[in-house]
Design an enzyme around this catalytic site. Structure first.
Site, PDB file in Angstrom:
ATOM      1  CG  ASP A  84     -12.397 -16.239  14.321  1.00 29.88           C
ATOM      2  OD1 ASP A  84     -11.487 -15.593  13.869  1.00 29.88           O
ATOM      3  OD2 ASP A  84     -13.255 -15.900  15.175  1.00 29.88           O
ATOM      4  CE  LYS A  90       2.408 -53.106  11.656  1.00 31.89           C
ATOM      5  NZ  LYS A  90       2.526 -54.350  12.714  1.00 31.89           N
ATOM      6  N   GLY A 108     -18.776  -5.790  13.884  1.00 29.10           N
ATOM      7  CA  GLY A 108     -18.300  -4.764  14.693  1.00 29.10           C
ATOM      8  C   GLY A 108     -19.414  -4.129  13.343  1.00 29.10           C
ATOM      9  NE  ARG A 137     -20.118 -16.215  19.331  1.00 31.18           N
ATOM     10  CZ  ARG A 137     -19.968 -14.826  18.201  1.00 31.18           C
ATOM     11  NH1 ARG A 137     -20.265 -14.540  17.824  1.00 31.18           N
ATOM     12  NH2 ARG A 137     -17.337 -14.688  18.982  1.00 31.18           N
ATOM     13  CD  GLU A 147     -16.982  -4.911  17.800  1.00 37.32           C
ATOM     14  OE1 GLU A 147     -17.964  -6.995  18.048  1.00 37.32           O
ATOM     15  OE2 GLU A 147     -16.332  -4.714  17.735  1.00 37.32           O
ATOM     16  CD  GLN A 173      -7.402 -12.703  26.149  1.00 38.28           C
ATOM     17  OE1 GLN A 173      -6.923 -13.262  25.403  1.00 38.28           O
ATOM     18  NE2 GLN A 173      -8.140 -11.699  26.648  1.00 38.28           N
ATOM     19  N   GLY A 215     -11.337  -9.858  26.033  1.00 37.31           N
ATOM     20  CA  GLY A 215     -11.527  -8.956  24.599  1.00 37.31           C
ATOM     21  C   GLY A 215     -10.246  -8.933  23.994  1.00 37.31           C
ATOM     22  CB  THR A 216     -10.316  -8.152  20.824  1.00 45.08           C
ATOM     23  OG1 THR A 216     -11.410  -7.677  20.490  1.00 45.08           O
ATOM     24  CG2 THR A 216     -10.576  -9.873  19.621  1.00 45.08           C
ATOM     25  CG  LEU A 237      -6.156 -11.274  18.609  1.00 42.69           C
ATOM     26  CD1 LEU A 237      -7.075 -10.291  18.570  1.00 42.69           C
ATOM     27  CD2 LEU A 237      -5.106 -10.955  19.678  1.00 42.69           C
TER      28      LEU A 237
HETATM   29  C1  UD1 Z   1     -15.023  -9.803  16.218  1.00 42.62           C
HETATM   30  C2  UD1 Z   1     -14.730  -8.059  16.441  1.00 42.62           C
HETATM   31  C3  UD1 Z   1     -15.727  -7.607  15.350  1.00 42.62           C
HETATM   32  C4  UD1 Z   1     -15.218  -8.001  13.780  1.00 42.62           C
HETATM   33  C5  UD1 Z   1     -15.248 -10.203  14.082  1.00 42.62           C
HETATM   34  C6  UD1 Z   1     -15.319 -10.694  12.454  1.00 42.62           C
HETATM   35  C7  UD1 Z   1     -13.791  -6.976  18.584  1.00 42.62           C
HETATM   36  C8  UD1 Z   1     -14.341  -6.642  19.518  1.00 42.62           C
HETATM   37  N1  UD1 Z   1     -14.443  -7.404  17.789  1.00 42.62           N
HETATM   38  O1  UD1 Z   1     -15.843 -10.065  16.808  1.00 42.62           O
HETATM   39  O2  UD1 Z   1     -15.696  -6.045  15.231  1.00 42.62           O
HETATM   40  O3  UD1 Z   1     -16.791  -7.519  13.206  1.00 42.62           O
HETATM   41  O4  UD1 Z   1     -14.515 -10.577  15.263  1.00 42.62           O
HETATM   42  O5  UD1 Z   1     -14.700 -12.148  12.881  1.00 42.62           O
HETATM   43  O6  UD1 Z   1     -12.853  -7.042  18.240  1.00 42.62           O
HETATM   44  N2  UD1 Z   1     -10.017 -13.619  21.899  1.00 42.62           N
HETATM   45  C9  UD1 Z   1      -8.045 -13.411  22.265  1.00 42.62           C
HETATM   46  N3  UD1 Z   1      -8.981 -13.477  23.759  1.00 42.62           N
HETATM   47  C10 UD1 Z   1      -9.801 -12.397  24.136  1.00 42.62           C
HETATM   48  C11 UD1 Z   1     -11.838 -12.347  23.460  1.00 42.62           C
HETATM   49  C12 UD1 Z   1     -11.237 -12.649  21.462  1.00 42.62           C
HETATM   50  O7  UD1 Z   1      -7.616 -14.018  22.020  1.00 42.62           O
HETATM   51  O8  UD1 Z   1      -9.672 -11.792  25.159  1.00 42.62           O
HETATM   52  C13 UD1 Z   1      -9.587 -13.852  20.283  1.00 42.62           C
HETATM   53  C14 UD1 Z   1     -10.487 -15.434  19.751  1.00 42.62           C
HETATM   54  O9  UD1 Z   1      -9.925 -16.035  20.553  1.00 42.62           O
HETATM   55  C15 UD1 Z   1     -10.812 -14.948  18.272  1.00 42.62           C
HETATM   56  C16 UD1 Z   1     -11.100 -13.769  18.148  1.00 42.62           C
HETATM   57  O10 UD1 Z   1     -10.059 -12.830  19.307  1.00 42.62           O
HETATM   58  O11 UD1 Z   1      -9.511 -15.709  18.217  1.00 42.62           O
HETATM   59  C17 UD1 Z   1     -11.829 -13.026  17.959  1.00 42.62           C
HETATM   60  O12 UD1 Z   1     -13.118 -13.205  18.844  1.00 42.62           O
HETATM   61  P1  UD1 Z   1     -13.933 -13.282  18.895  1.00 42.62           P
HETATM   62  O13 UD1 Z   1     -15.102 -13.313  20.599  1.00 42.62           O
HETATM   63  O14 UD1 Z   1     -14.272 -14.456  17.844  1.00 42.62           O
HETATM   64  O15 UD1 Z   1     -14.528 -11.449  18.458  1.00 42.62           O
HETATM   65  P2  UD1 Z   1     -15.906 -11.103  17.102  1.00 42.62           P
HETATM   66  O16 UD1 Z   1     -17.178 -11.228  18.719  1.00 42.62           O
HETATM   67  O17 UD1 Z   1     -16.203 -12.799  16.157  1.00 42.62           O
HETATM   68 CA    CA Z   2     -14.824 -14.049  15.385  1.00 40.19          CA
END
Ligand code: UD1
Ligand code: CA
Length: 460
Positions: free
Chosen positions: A112, A359, A149, A26, A163, A83, A88-89, A19
């Protein structure tokens, strides 16, 4: 379809979904979060590499925010799903439904979490397979769970993930967190995605809810407790990025030290993952060595050297200098304060001294360019001596031209070589000359005012 992994266990086809659609609010940056760098690479690169190392059959990256930029950095040999809105994830994974077929294992990783190790992913796959789970999540116990989470257990077994923003006071105290690394049975995942809702504090479709949905259909969810928390650091802010950098740096530096390289101050040495260094080389403080760089044995690099995508042979000394996309052969000394720009090829036993810029040039064995000199677009032979302040005048404002200096030539101090020009074998130029015509071999060229005028008592 069956997939043979290196342990020799037969199992379902393994696909990875990474993802990377979120903006990373942030991070407070114009650049998408997953492209921020850990050492010399985008953080998501490490996640992709770990996926390749476990021999995934297929990898799909979910892109969204600034997708074109993410795709151009990651390249065209990966599959992508788009997307449109970041809901959301769970919503992100929904974009990959066509990628998910029956009877597969789907490993989901977040872009990440760059510190994840392939060995850990292999362990997860093993546990998932052996326990015949429908989904298995990696959890870890941390002192400060804020932001992650929480894993809620009931009678010790998995109940759900809550969460941060949805936790009750009681749940907020749970120190077992979701690392964001899971593997799913493909069918169970697909079905649960169809039943996701966004009825929560952030009005998002959480991937984490799929586990509870699968559990509620009577299928088993496994938890693998991580042995090393460091691996699961999710980078959400610049200070977490700095922590990830430090951990990665220490990992790489330790591996080099284990291989016999001396690193005087590992906290102040930045070596990229692709760099190869041979034993008995010494790296002094303040060095950044990155890209596909190789360094031979018995070199002394540093202090304060930057080397990018270059090949350095054995017994080379480099001090306080920058070397970009170039090669340096053995027993050569570079610096202090030299600047080797791309496509420079430096031979053996060469000296490139202080305030010298090279160079797109080749400098053959035994040549000395000791001080205050610019050599651009030039082919320089063996045992040439450059006087202080030589300039190859390679640019006429429109085009670049080459300078050729043959073996054993001697260039006098402060010579301008107006290219295109050829200095023959064993030829020399007088100090202060501006050379506009070719100089034949064994000849001396002088081009400056014939006679010095002394105006006696002029300043009295
Ligand atoms: C997420 C988890 C959390 C976990 C944490 C670990 C969920 C709901 N929560 O939270 O339980 O403890 O990671 O690091 O999954 N992304 C998308 N599309 C979206 C949203 C996010 O592709 O619509 C991608 C982001 O680019 C990122 C990853 O998903 O690479 C995680 O998203 P992020 O917002 O960082 O989740 P956390 O709040 O850290
Ligand atoms: Ca994260």
């Amino acid at each position: 379809m069956f997939h043979k992994i290196k342990r020799g266990v037969y199992m379902n086809k393994l696909k990875v979904i990474i993802l990377a659609g979120g903006q990373g609010t942030r991070m407070k940056s114009k650049m998408p979060k997953v492209l921020h760098k850990v050492l010399d690479r985008a953080m998501i690169d490490y996640v992709i590499e770990a996926s390749k190392e476990i021999k995934a059959d297929d990898i799909m990256v979910i892109v969204g925010h600034q997708s074109a930029m993410v795709k151009s950095v990651l390249g065209s040999d990966l599959k992508y799903a788009y997307q449109k809105e970041q809901l959301g994830t769970g919503h992100a994974v929904m974009q990959a439904v066509d990628f998910i077929e029956d009877d597969e294992n789907i490993l989901i990783l977040y872009g990440d979490t760059p510190l994840i190790k392939p060995q850990t992913l292999n362990k997860l796959i093993d546990i998932h397979t052996k326990e015949k789970n429908y989904a298995t999540v990696i959890s870890s116990f941390v002192d400060n769970p804020t932001g992650y989470g929480r894993i809620v257990r009931e009678n010790g077994i998995f109940n759900k993930i809550v969460e941060q923003k949805d936790t009750t006071e009681e749940q907020a105290k749970i120190k077992e967190i979701n690392t964001g690394v899971y593997i799913f049975n493909s069918k169970a995942l697909k079905n649960s995605l169809n039943n996701l809702s966004n009825d929560n504090a952030q009005k998002e479709y959480y991937l984490t809810d799929t586990l509870e949905i699968i559990k509620n259909t009577g299928n088993k969810i496994g938890i693998m407790i991580a042995s090393d928390n460091e691996e699961f650091l999710g980078v959400n802010s610049k200070s977490e990025l700095a922590i990830a950098n430090k951990i990665m740096r220490n990992r790489i530096n330790k591996a080099h030290m284990d291989n016999g390289i001396t690193i005087e101050d590992p906290d102040n040495t930045y070596i990229g993952k692709d760099v190869v260094i041979k034993e008995d080389t010494v790296i002094l403080p303040g060095c950044i060595i990155e890209g596909k760089t190789t360094i031979g044995t018995d070199c002394i690099i540093g202090p304060n050297v930057r080397i990018t995508s270059s090949s350095i042979s054995d017994c080379v000394n480099i001090t306080s200098s920058t070397i970009l996309s170039s090669s340096v052969d053995s027993y050569t000394n570079i610096g202090p304060y030299a600047y080797l720009r791309p496509n420079s090829k430096i031979g053996k036993h060469v000296k490139i001294g202080d305030f010298v810029e090279i160079k797109n040039s080749s400098i053959d064995d035994g040549t000395k360019v000791s001080h205050l000199t610019y050599v651009g677009d030039s082919t320089v032979g063996k045992n040439v001596n450059f006087g202080c302040g030589t300039v190859t005048v390679n640019y006429d404002g429109k085009n670049k031209h080459r300078t050729i200096i043959e073996d054993d030539a001697f260039i006098g101090c402060n010579t301008n070589l107006i290219a295109p020009v050829n200095i023959g074998k064993n030829a020399s130029t007088g100090a202060g000359s501006t050379i506009t015509k070719d100089v034949p071999e064994n000849s001396l060229a002088i081009s400056r005012v014939k006679e010095q005028i002394n105006k006696i008592d002029y300043n009295k």
